[in-house]
Design a protein around this motif. Structure first.
Motif, PDB file in Angstrom:
ATOM      1  N   UNK A   1     -10.585   5.241  -9.388  1.00 39.08           N
ATOM      2  CA  UNK A   1     -11.818   5.302  -8.601  1.00 39.08           C
ATOM      3  C   UNK A   1     -11.870   4.108  -7.659  1.00 39.08           C
ATOM      4  N   UNK A   2     -12.319   4.317  -6.421  1.00 39.31           N
ATOM      5  CA  UNK A   2     -12.358   3.254  -5.440  1.00 39.31           C
ATOM      6  C   UNK A   2     -13.506   2.296  -5.679  1.00 39.31           C
ATOM      7  N   UNK A   3     -13.459   1.182  -4.981  1.00 44.64           N
ATOM      8  CA  UNK A   3     -14.518   0.189  -5.052  1.00 44.64           C
ATOM      9  C   UNK A   3     -15.713   0.664  -4.232  1.00 44.64           C
ATOM     10  N   UNK A   4     -16.816  -0.110  -4.349  1.00 45.83           N
ATOM     11  CA  UNK A   4     -17.974   0.215  -3.533  1.00 45.83           C
ATOM     12  C   UNK A   4     -17.658   0.172  -2.055  1.00 45.83           C
ATOM     13  N   UNK A   5     -16.823  -0.798  -1.647  1.00 46.24           N
ATOM     14  CA  UNK A   5     -16.435  -0.882  -0.245  1.00 46.24           C
ATOM     15  C   UNK A   5     -15.599   0.327   0.168  1.00 46.24           C
ATOM     16  N   UNK A   6     -14.722   0.795  -0.714  1.00 50.55           N
ATOM     17  CA  UNK A   6     -13.921   1.985  -0.412  1.00 50.55           C
ATOM     18  C   UNK A   6     -14.824   3.192  -0.186  1.00 50.55           C
ATOM     19  N   UNK A   7     -15.802   3.337  -1.062  1.00 55.40           N
ATOM     20  CA  UNK A   7     -16.736   4.465  -0.946  1.00 55.40           C
ATOM     21  C   UNK A   7     -17.537   4.354   0.345  1.00 55.40           C
ATOM     22  N   UNK A   8     -18.068   3.158   0.615  1.00 58.54           N
ATOM     23  CA  UNK A   8     -18.868   2.955   1.817  1.00 58.54           C
ATOM     24  C   UNK A   8     -18.042   3.191   3.076  1.00 58.54           C
ATOM     25  N   UNK A   9     -16.831   2.685   3.094  1.00 56.35           N
ATOM     26  CA  UNK A   9     -15.961   2.853   4.273  1.00 56.35           C
ATOM     27  C   UNK A   9     -15.673   4.335   4.505  1.00 56.35           C
ATOM     28  N   UNK A  10     -15.385   5.059   3.441  1.00 55.85           N
ATOM     29  CA  UNK A  10     -15.074   6.486   3.576  1.00 55.85           C
ATOM     30  C   UNK A  10     -16.267   7.269   4.124  1.00 55.85           C
ATOM     31  N   UNK A  11     -17.488   6.835   3.793  1.00 53.84           N
ATOM     32  CA  UNK A  11     -18.680   7.522   4.284  1.00 53.84           C
ATOM     33  C   UNK A  11     -18.830   7.441   5.795  1.00 53.84           C
ATOM     34  N   UNK A  12     -18.149   6.491   6.429  1.00 59.31           N
ATOM     35  CA  UNK A  12     -18.219   6.339   7.880  1.00 59.31           C
ATOM     36  C   UNK A  12     -17.281   7.290   8.620  1.00 59.31           C
ATOM     37  N   UNK A  13     -16.364   7.916   7.922  1.00 61.04           N
ATOM     38  CA  UNK A  13     -15.312   8.677   8.588  1.00 61.04           C
ATOM     39  C   UNK A  13     -15.416  10.170   8.266  1.00 61.04           C
ATOM     40  N   UNK A  14     -14.890  10.968   9.174  1.00 59.20           N
ATOM     41  CA  UNK A  14     -14.905  12.409   8.992  1.00 59.20           C
ATOM     42  C   UNK A  14     -16.264  13.039   9.227  1.00 59.20           C
ATOM     43  N   UNK A  15     -17.143  12.336   9.888  1.00 59.60           N
ATOM     44  CA  UNK A  15     -18.484  12.860  10.138  1.00 59.60           C
ATOM     45  C   UNK A  15     -18.480  13.668  11.438  1.00 59.60           C
ATOM     46  N   UNK A  16     -19.343  14.654  11.494  1.00 63.62           N
ATOM     47  CA  UNK A  16     -19.458  15.460  12.710  1.00 63.62           C
ATOM     48  C   UNK A  16     -20.660  14.969  13.508  1.00 63.62           C
ATOM     49  N   UNK A  17     -20.651  15.274  14.805  1.00 56.61           N
ATOM     50  CA  UNK A  17     -21.762  14.869  15.671  1.00 56.61           C
ATOM     51  C   UNK A  17     -23.071  15.441  15.129  1.00 56.61           C
ATOM     52  N   UNK A  18     -24.082  14.634  15.101  1.00 54.81           N
ATOM     53  CA  UNK A  18     -25.375  15.078  14.590  1.00 54.81           C
ATOM     54  C   UNK A  18     -25.530  14.900  13.104  1.00 54.81           C
ATOM     55  N   UNK A  19     -24.505  14.368  12.429  1.00 52.66           N
ATOM     56  CA  UNK A  19     -24.587  14.127  10.977  1.00 52.66           C
ATOM     57  C   UNK A  19     -24.159  12.694  10.683  1.00 52.66           C
ATOM     58  N   UNK A  20     -24.944  11.718  11.144  1.00 52.60           N
ATOM     59  CA  UNK A  20     -24.566  10.323  10.909  1.00 52.60           C
ATOM     60  C   UNK A  20     -24.822   9.911   9.465  1.00 52.60           C
ATOM     61  N   UNK A  21     -24.231   8.817   9.077  1.00 47.99           N
ATOM     62  CA  UNK A  21     -24.510   8.204   7.783  1.00 47.99           C
ATOM     63  C   UNK A  21     -25.858   7.485   7.905  1.00 47.99           C
ATOM     64  N   UNK A  22     -26.844   7.942   7.191  1.00 48.00           N
ATOM     65  CA  UNK A  22     -28.188   7.374   7.258  1.00 48.00           C
ATOM     66  C   UNK A  22     -28.361   6.396   6.097  1.00 48.00           C
ATOM     67  N   UNK A  23     -28.609   5.135   6.447  1.00 52.38           N
ATOM     68  CA  UNK A  23     -28.691   4.079   5.444  1.00 52.38           C
ATOM     69  C   UNK A  23     -30.093   3.463   5.449  1.00 52.38           C
ATOM     70  N   UNK A  24     -30.951   3.869   4.513  1.00 51.26           N
ATOM     71  CA  UNK A  24     -32.266   3.228   4.426  1.00 51.26           C
ATOM     72  C   UNK A  24     -32.132   1.755   4.058  1.00 51.26           C
ATOM     73  N   UNK A  25     -33.166   0.976   4.402  1.00 50.80           N
ATOM     74  CA  UNK A  25     -33.120  -0.466   4.189  1.00 50.80           C
ATOM     75  C   UNK A  25     -34.057  -0.945   3.100  1.00 50.80           C
TER      76      UNK A  25
END
Length: 242
Positions: A1-25
Motif C-alpha cells: 500500500x502506498x504512503x499518504x503522499x502516494x495516494x494524494x499524488x495519484x489523486x491529481x492525475x488521470x482526472x477529466x475536465x470538469x472533475x477536479x480534485x476538491x480539497x476542503x480546508x
C-alpha cells in the motif's frame, strides 16, 4: 500500500475536465472529521483558517510550533491524506521544514513565493532553488504545491504566472497554484505549465466543477470555509443575545 503522499499524488492525475480534485480546508480536528466523513478523499489545511482558529492573523503570524501542532491534530483525526499550508515556510531550512511536516503527518504542503516580512514577491530563481531543496529533502514523501503570488503582488498576467510556474515545476513541484488568478486565465496557464493546477474557489467565483472545466486539476478554498463557519457562529450568537 502506498504512503499518504502516494495516494494524494495519484489523486491529481488521470482526472477529466470538469472533475477536479476538491480539497476542503479543515481548521481543526472536528472540521477535518466532518469533511472526511462526507467522503472527500483528501484535505488541505488553510493557514488563514488555522491562524484564525488559534487567534492569530494570517501571514506567518502564527508561531510555527502552534501551526505544526494544529496540523498534527488534524492528520491524527482522519484517515485520508492531508496537505498543509505552511505559508512561506516560517524561515525554516528545507530539511527542517520537511522533517516537521512529516512529523506532523502531512502528505503534502503549500509553499508561497511571497516574502512575509516585506509583502513582496521572492525572486523566482531563489524560490525555485528553495523548492528544489525541499524536494531533495522530502523525496517522494511530500506532494509539493508551489503557490504563485503574482496575482496577489503583481504583475497580474498569465505570462508572469507561467514564467514562475515553469521554474517551480522544473524544480520538482507536483502542482502549481496561481492564487487569485481570474477563472478566464486558468486555461492559458494550465496549457502552458502542464503540471496539475490548483485554483482557489471562493464566493463569487465559478464552482469547483466549472474551475475544473477551465483547467484546474485541484480546487481549494483557502480560509473561506472557516470564515463561513464563523459567520454561522456569529449568527447563532446574535440570535442568543436577541
Amino acid at each position: 500500500m502506498g504512503t499518504g503522499a502516494d495516494v494524494l499524488r495519484a489523486l491529481h492525475h488521470g482526472r477529466v475536465a470538469g472533475d477536479p480534485l476538491v480539497l476542503p480546508g479543515p481548521w481543526d480536528a472536528a472540521s477535518a472529521r466532518v469533511f472526511a466523513d462526507a467522503g472527500f478523499p483528501a484535505l488541505a489545511t488553510p493557514s488563514a483558517g488555522i491562524s484564525a482558529s488559534l487567534g492569530y492573523e494570517d501571514g506567518e503570524g502564527t508561531p510555527p510550533g502552534e501551526m505544526f501542532a494544529a496540523i498534527r491534530r488534524i492528520t491524527r483525526a482522519v484517515d485520508v491524506p492531508v496537505t498543509a499550508d505552511v505559508e512561506a515556510g516560517y524561515g525554516l531550512p528545507p530539511a527542517e521544514l520537511v522533517e516537521r511536516l512529516l512529523e506532523a503527518g502531512a502528505a503534502g504542503c503549500n509553499l508561497e513565493d511571497s516574502d512575509p516580512s516585506a509583502a513582496t514577491l521572492v525572486d523566482p530563481v531563489r524560490q525555485a532553488d528553495r523548492l528544489a531543496a525541499v524536494r531533495a529533502a522530502a523525496g517522494t514523501a511530500l506532494v509539493i504545491n508551489a503557490r504563485v503570488d503574482t496575482y496577489l503582488r503583481g504583475p497580474r498576467t498569465p505570462a508572469a504566472a507561467i514564467d514562475r510556474a515553469l521554474l517551480y515545476a522544473a524544480a520538482g513541484a507536483d502542482c502549481v497554484y496561481p492564487i487569485l488568478a481570474p477563472a478566464t486565465h486558468l486555461t492559458t496557464i494550465a496549457e502552458a505549465v502542464r503540471v496539475p493546477l490548483n485554483a482557489l474557489c471562493k464566493p463569487g467565483t465559478p464552482s469547483p466543477r466549472e474551475l475544473g472545466a477551465l483547467g484546474a486539476t485541484r480546487v481549494t478554498f483557502g480560509g473561506g470555509l472557516q470564515a463561513q463557519a464563523l459567520e454561522a457562529v456569529r449568527a447563532m450568537a446574535a440570535g442568543m443575545v436577541g
